[in-house]
Design an enzyme around this catalytic site. Sequence first.
Site, PDB file in Angstrom:
ATOM      1  N   HIS A 187      44.686  55.748-119.981  1.00 52.86           N
ATOM      2  CA  HIS A 187      43.435  56.496-120.039  1.00 52.86           C
ATOM      3  C   HIS A 187      43.716  57.991-120.006  1.00 52.86           C
ATOM      4  O   HIS A 187      44.664  58.448-119.378  1.00 52.86           O
ATOM      5  CB  HIS A 187      42.494  56.130-118.875  1.00 52.86           C
ATOM      6  CG  HIS A 187      43.069  56.371-117.526  1.00 52.86           C
ATOM      7  ND1 HIS A 187      43.919  55.496-116.930  1.00 52.86           N
ATOM      8  CD2 HIS A 187      42.914  57.402-116.655  1.00 52.86           C
ATOM      9  CE1 HIS A 187      44.270  55.963-115.739  1.00 52.86           C
ATOM     10  NE2 HIS A 187      43.684  57.123-115.548  1.00 52.86           N
TER      11      HIS A 187
ATOM     12  N   HIS B  68      41.894  61.765-119.160  1.00 51.88           N
ATOM     13  CA  HIS B  68      40.796  62.403-118.432  1.00 51.88           C
ATOM     14  C   HIS B  68      40.308  63.598-119.243  1.00 51.88           C
ATOM     15  O   HIS B  68      41.102  64.486-119.568  1.00 51.88           O
ATOM     16  CB  HIS B  68      41.274  62.929-117.075  1.00 51.88           C
ATOM     17  CG  HIS B  68      41.685  61.876-116.104  1.00 51.88           C
ATOM     18  ND1 HIS B  68      40.987  61.614-114.948  1.00 51.88           N
ATOM     19  CD2 HIS B  68      42.727  61.010-116.102  1.00 51.88           C
ATOM     20  CE1 HIS B  68      41.572  60.642-114.274  1.00 51.88           C
ATOM     21  NE2 HIS B  68      42.643  60.256-114.945  1.00 51.88           N
TER      22      HIS B  68
HETATM   23  P1  5GP Z   1      44.614  58.083-112.534  1.00 48.56           P
HETATM   24  O1  5GP Z   1      44.797  58.712-111.211  1.00 48.56           O
HETATM   25  O2  5GP Z   1      45.230  56.711-112.614  1.00 48.56           O
HETATM   26  O3  5GP Z   1      44.967  58.939-113.708  1.00 48.56           O
HETATM   27  O4  5GP Z   1      43.030  57.917-112.687  1.00 48.56           O
HETATM   28  C1  5GP Z   1      42.353  56.766-112.364  1.00 48.56           C
HETATM   29  C2  5GP Z   1      40.940  57.168-112.247  1.00 48.56           C
HETATM   30  O5  5GP Z   1      40.135  56.017-112.347  1.00 48.56           O
HETATM   31  C3  5GP Z   1      40.610  57.828-110.897  1.00 48.56           C
HETATM   32  O6  5GP Z   1      40.188  59.156-111.133  1.00 48.56           O
HETATM   33  C4  5GP Z   1      39.522  56.981-110.316  1.00 48.56           C
HETATM   34  O7  5GP Z   1      38.481  57.757-109.783  1.00 48.56           O
HETATM   35  C5  5GP Z   1      39.038  56.154-111.482  1.00 48.56           C
HETATM   36  N1  5GP Z   1      38.602  54.851-111.085  1.00 48.56           N
HETATM   37  C6  5GP Z   1      39.257  53.986-110.294  1.00 48.56           C
HETATM   38  N2  5GP Z   1      38.518  52.869-110.116  1.00 48.56           N
HETATM   39  C7  5GP Z   1      37.367  53.042-110.814  1.00 48.56           C
HETATM   40  C8  5GP Z   1      36.204  52.261-111.012  1.00 48.56           C
HETATM   41  O8  5GP Z   1      36.052  51.140-110.511  1.00 48.56           O
HETATM   42  N3  5GP Z   1      35.230  52.792-111.808  1.00 48.56           N
HETATM   43  C9  5GP Z   1      35.344  54.003-112.390  1.00 48.56           C
HETATM   44  N4  5GP Z   1      34.333  54.441-113.153  1.00 48.56           N
HETATM   45  N5  5GP Z   1      36.438  54.778-112.227  1.00 48.56           N
HETATM   46  C10 5GP Z   1      37.433  54.302-111.452  1.00 48.56           C
END
Ligand code: 5GP
Length: 142
Positions: A99, A101
């Site tokens: 993903h 951001h």
């Molecule tokens: P990472 O830190 O892996 O780049 O980002 C993962 C992101 O996914 C985090 O910013 C977190 O807030 C988001 N996230 C985790 N679980 C969920 C969820 O159940 N629903 C949504 N909408 N976002 C999530």
Amino acid sequence: MSDCVFCKIIAGQIPSTRVHEDEHTLAFMDIGQVNPGHVLVTVKKHADNLYALDEVQAAAVARTSVRVARAIRDAYAPAGLSVYQANGQAAGQTVFHYHAHLVPRHADDGMALSWPVKNPPREKLEEYAGKIRAGLAKRSLA
Ligand code: 5GP
Ligand code: ZN
């Protein structure tokens, strides 16, 4: 990946506030976001990270990111937009399903971003997403 949180979101097993969906990608609001319009762009078929994307997924991610970025610009007129894609625990990643951001930036943000945040205004997500969806719809008509 039955225990992958984003696979569950894609399957509708975990609710999310959706901004855009097509054959290959889904864009939805991060529940950890603090800035209005912070959107995650992901692939619908599980891929661990950037390196695992096939050519079709890679092109689809770029297209969705550009389209959603333009709709965010239409909706919020931020001073800028940052695109983040972390890889691995050492890079602070918490969900291991590809993903990006999309984070609108404002003039007084500085370089440091502190996300995910602990107490996001979840009741605002549908409103933020609605503005972005409206921008996407207007552009697809044009
Ligand atoms: P990472 O830190 O892996 O780049 O980002 C993962 C992101 O996914 C985090 O910013 C977190 O807030 C988001 N996230 C985790 N679980 C969920 C969820 O159940 N629903 C949504 N909408 N976002 C999530
Ligand atoms: Zn997954």
